[in-house]
Design a protein around this motif. Structure first.
Motif, PDB file in Angstrom:
ATOM      1  N   PHE A 161       0.865  -1.179   0.000  1.00 43.82           N
ATOM      2  CA  PHE A 161       0.000   0.000   0.000  1.00 43.82           C
ATOM      3  C   PHE A 161       0.900   1.225   0.000  1.00 43.82           C
ATOM      4  N   ARG A 162       0.451   2.267  -0.683  1.00 38.91           N
ATOM      5  CA  ARG A 162       1.108   3.568  -0.623  1.00 38.91           C
ATOM      6  C   ARG A 162       0.091   4.558  -0.076  1.00 38.91           C
ATOM      7  N   ALA A 163       0.464   5.300   0.971  1.00 36.53           N
ATOM      8  CA  ALA A 163      -0.414   6.314   1.558  1.00 36.53           C
ATOM      9  C   ALA A 163       0.416   7.284   2.379  1.00 36.53           C
ATOM     10  N   ASN A 164       0.065   8.554   2.296  1.00 31.55           N
ATOM     11  CA  ASN A 164       0.690   9.596   3.123  1.00 31.55           C
ATOM     12  C   ASN A 164       2.219   9.548   3.112  1.00 31.55           C
ATOM     13  N   GLY A 165       2.779   9.338   1.939  1.00 34.69           N
ATOM     14  CA  GLY A 165       4.231   9.382   1.814  1.00 34.69           C
ATOM     15  C   GLY A 165       4.961   8.134   2.266  1.00 34.69           C
ATOM     16  N   HIS A 166       4.217   7.059   2.545  1.00 32.56           N
ATOM     17  CA  HIS A 166       4.812   5.804   3.001  1.00 32.56           C
ATOM     18  C   HIS A 166       4.392   4.642   2.099  1.00 32.56           C
ATOM     19  N   ILE A 167       5.238   3.619   2.075  1.00 35.28           N
ATOM     20  CA  ILE A 167       4.930   2.354   1.398  1.00 35.28           C
ATOM     21  C   ILE A 167       5.034   1.259   2.450  1.00 35.28           C
ATOM     22  N   TRP A 168       4.006   0.443   2.563  1.00 28.46           N
ATOM     23  CA  TRP A 168       4.024  -0.718   3.443  1.00 28.46           C
ATOM     24  C   TRP A 168       4.038  -1.950   2.552  1.00 28.46           C
ATOM     25  N   LYS A 224      15.207   4.170   0.555  1.00 21.80           N
ATOM     26  CA  LYS A 224      14.243   4.973   1.318  1.00 21.80           C
ATOM     27  C   LYS A 224      13.526   4.149   2.390  1.00 21.80           C
ATOM     28  N   THR A 225      14.022   2.936   2.632  1.00 22.29           N
ATOM     29  CA  THR A 225      13.434   2.067   3.653  1.00 22.29           C
ATOM     30  C   THR A 225      13.706   2.637   5.039  1.00 22.29           C
ATOM     31  N   PHE A 240      21.067  -3.076   1.961  1.00 26.61           N
ATOM     32  CA  PHE A 240      20.680  -2.043   2.920  1.00 26.61           C
ATOM     33  C   PHE A 240      21.907  -1.487   3.646  1.00 26.61           C
ATOM     34  N   PRO A 241      22.850  -0.872   2.920  1.00 25.17           N
ATOM     35  CA  PRO A 241      24.046  -0.335   3.585  1.00 25.17           C
ATOM     36  C   PRO A 241      23.726   0.803   4.547  1.00 25.17           C
ATOM     37  N   ALA A 264       8.777   1.963   3.694  1.00 22.60           N
ATOM     38  CA  ALA A 264       9.672   2.916   3.030  1.00 22.60           C
ATOM     39  C   ALA A 264       8.937   4.225   2.802  1.00 22.60           C
ATOM     40  N   LEU A 265       9.698   5.241   2.456  1.00 19.15           N
ATOM     41  CA  LEU A 265       9.149   6.563   2.184  1.00 19.15           C
ATOM     42  C   LEU A 265       9.069   6.821   0.687  1.00 19.15           C
ATOM     43  N   VAL A 266       8.146   7.703   0.320  1.00 17.82           N
ATOM     44  CA  VAL A 266       8.065   8.239  -1.030  1.00 17.82           C
ATOM     45  C   VAL A 266       8.239   9.729  -0.877  1.00 17.82           C
ATOM     46  N   ASP A 267       9.171  10.307  -1.628  1.00 21.54           N
ATOM     47  CA  ASP A 267       9.326  11.753  -1.570  1.00 21.54           C
ATOM     48  C   ASP A 267       8.038  12.406  -2.053  1.00 21.54           C
ATOM     49  N   PRO A 268       7.577  13.479  -1.396  1.00 18.21           N
ATOM     50  CA  PRO A 268       6.335  14.124  -1.791  1.00 18.21           C
ATOM     51  C   PRO A 268       6.279  14.449  -3.282  1.00 18.21           C
TER      52      PRO A 268
END
Length: 134
Positions: free
Chosen positions: A24-31, A73-74, A98-99, A124-128
């Motif tokens: 799912f992607r929501a509010n700048g995050h990916i789960w 971006k994790t 994941f360095p 993880a994050l998604v840049d706005p």
């Protein structure tokens, strides 16, 4: 940021085996749902822990890319394994993907779906700006 929830599904990773989404992607995050060592056709890779770790990280990367994010971006990782004695072999591969060393939890469990040895989930994050383009 948008408050809507977007379901992520890519054919570059294996399809869900049950009633859930790849991510799912929501509010700048990916789960991202728990990933196992399976190819895009759903065939399990019952190989060494290193090979399983590579496949899991590749699957996770493909799902994150489809969602507008990346492994870099994790912000949180959870690993489930049926035998912690194999975790060092998993980690030797995981560390190359994941360095940046995101926060991580790990748990030894008695059983995982399809009797796999290891499963990994990430947030993880998604840049706005990137989310607005999707």
């Amino acid at each position: 940021m948008s408050s809507s929830i977007t379901t992520i599904l890519t054919k570059k990773s294996y399809p869900p085996i049950g009633h859930y989404s790849q991510a799912f992607r929501a509010n700048g995050h990916i789960w991202v749902s728990g990933q196992i060592a399976a190819d895009a056709d759903g065939n399990l890779l019952k190989r060494s822990m290193s090979e399983q770790a590579h496949q899991i990280c590749k699957n996770t990367s493909k799902i994150l890319q489809a969602a507008g994010s990346s492994l870099e971006k994790t912000v949180k990782v959870t690993v489930f394994a049926t035998d912690f004695s194999k975790l060092p072999e998993f980690n030797s591969v995981y560390n190359t993907y994941f360095p940046q060393k995101p926060p991580r939890s790990a748990a030894e469990v008695s059983r995982l779906p399809l009797d796999v040895e290891v499963m990994m989930e990430v947030v993880a994050l998604v840049d706005p700006g990137d989310e607005a383009k999707l």
